[in-house]
Design an enzyme around this catalytic site. Structure first.
Site, short mmCIF file in Angstrom:
data_model
loop_
_atom_site.label_atom_id
_atom_site.label_comp_id
_atom_site.label_asym_id
_atom_site.label_seq_id
_atom_site.Cartn_x
_atom_site.Cartn_y
_atom_site.Cartn_z
N ALA A 130 0.83 -1.20 0.00
CA ALA A 130 0.00 0.00 0.00
C ALA A 130 0.86 1.25 0.00
O ALA A 130 1.92 1.29 0.64
CB ALA A 130 -0.92 0.00 1.22
N GLY B 240 1.84 -5.56 1.46
CA GLY B 240 0.74 -6.00 0.61
C GLY B 240 1.20 -6.51 -0.74
O GLY B 240 0.49 -7.28 -1.39
N GLU C 194 1.83 -10.03 -0.17
CA GLU C 194 0.53 -10.71 -0.02
C GLU C 194 -0.09 -11.02 -1.38
O GLU C 194 -0.74 -12.06 -1.55
CB GLU C 194 -0.40 -9.86 0.83
CG GLU C 194 0.00 -9.84 2.30
CD GLU C 194 -0.91 -8.98 3.16
OE1 GLU C 194 -1.61 -9.54 4.01
OE2 GLU C 194 -0.91 -7.75 2.95
N GLU D 197 4.60 -4.95 8.50
CA GLU D 197 3.48 -4.19 9.06
C GLU D 197 3.60 -3.97 10.55
O GLU D 197 3.17 -2.95 11.08
CB GLU D 197 2.15 -4.91 8.74
CG GLU D 197 1.68 -4.76 7.30
CD GLU D 197 2.24 -5.84 6.39
OE1 GLU D 197 1.72 -5.99 5.28
OE2 GLU D 197 3.22 -6.51 6.79
#
Length: 257
Positions: free
Chosen positions: A64, A109, A112, A133
């Site tokens: 992100a 992310g 991910e 994170e």
């Protein structure tokens, strides 16, 4: 803006190419475009394999966009995370095989997204792979915890998430996070050859195998075996099965439709 995400189809492979300098950091617009391209590739009968790759030289995806995340309201960030989860769900659940081509930093992310793919290919370039994170007082929210524990050792996955440290591509290969590990100078050629080899297989059989694996891992052994039998039975009368058996008898490579 439409060129942030583009789809190129070559030899039954749908390459979804992300190009958002400087690091492919995503926002909700990025995720909406990515979801659309995945859907287009999934519905295209010409495509057997969907490959996610970056057009940037140093980044696969940095996750992100932190500046956007910081400016957003909590509601806006939750909406963005929901779209990111939708994209990961699509990559995991669509009946076609999805492959992440990692040749640059895959972080947060971004990792991910790679974990949501069925297969991950990596180069030995100088970059990092990780989910940090926890260093932001957060935790992975796009399936990172759940997909990681299904890929590598549980204790090692927990340590990886708790420490928030990144690892090198060779370390990722050693722990089973990536399937294949190629020299950077040959990454494009070798990954393309790998994808084209996959795409030469039976699409109907690949679809059934993916369903058996992804659903079967959540079932008891008995239930999984029943699912396998049901899916295997569904293939016996297909054109691919007829072609495969005929090619075997004729001692040639099958030409699956």
């Amino acid at each position: 803006m439409s060129q942030i995400i583009r789809l190129e189809i070559k030899k039954r492979i749908g390459y979804i190419i992300i190009n958002k300098p400087k690091a492919n950091g995503y926002d909700i617009h990025f995720m909406k475009l990515l979801a659309e391209k995945i859907e287009v590739a999934a519905l295209n009968d010409e495509v057997k394999i969907i490959a996610l790759k970056s057009a940037l030289p140093r980044f696969f995806c940095a996750g992100a966009d932190i500046k956007v995340f910081q400016k957003n309201t909590v509601v806006e960030n939750k909406e963005m995370v929901n779209y990111a989860n939708l994209v990961a769900k699509k990559l995991h659940e669509i009946p076609k095989i999805t492959v992440a081509l990692i040749n640059g930093h895959a972080l947060g992310g971004g990792l991910e997204l790679a974990l949501a793919c069925d297969i991950r290919l990596a180069s030995d370039a100088d970059y990092q792979i990780g989910m940090s994170e926890i260093n932001l007082g957060l935790m992975p929210g796009n399936g990172g915890t759940q997909r990681l524990i299904r890929l590598i050792n549980l204790s090692r996955a927990l340590e990886f998430l708790l420490k928030g440290n990144s690892i090198t591509p060779d370390q990722a290969f050693d722990i089973g996070l990536v399937n294949q590990f190629y020299p950077e100078s040959e990454f494009e050629a070798l990954s393309t050859a790998y994808l084209e080899n996959l795409a030469s297989g039976s699409g109907s059989a690949m679809k059934a195998i993916k369903q058996a694996v992804n659903q079967g891992i959540e079932l008891s052994l008995e239930e999984g075996l029943l699912l396998e039998t049901k899916l295997a039975d569904s293939l016996y009368d297909t054109e691919d099965a007829k072609e495969g058996l005929k090619a075997f008898i004729e001692r040639r490579s099958p030409n699956f439709k």
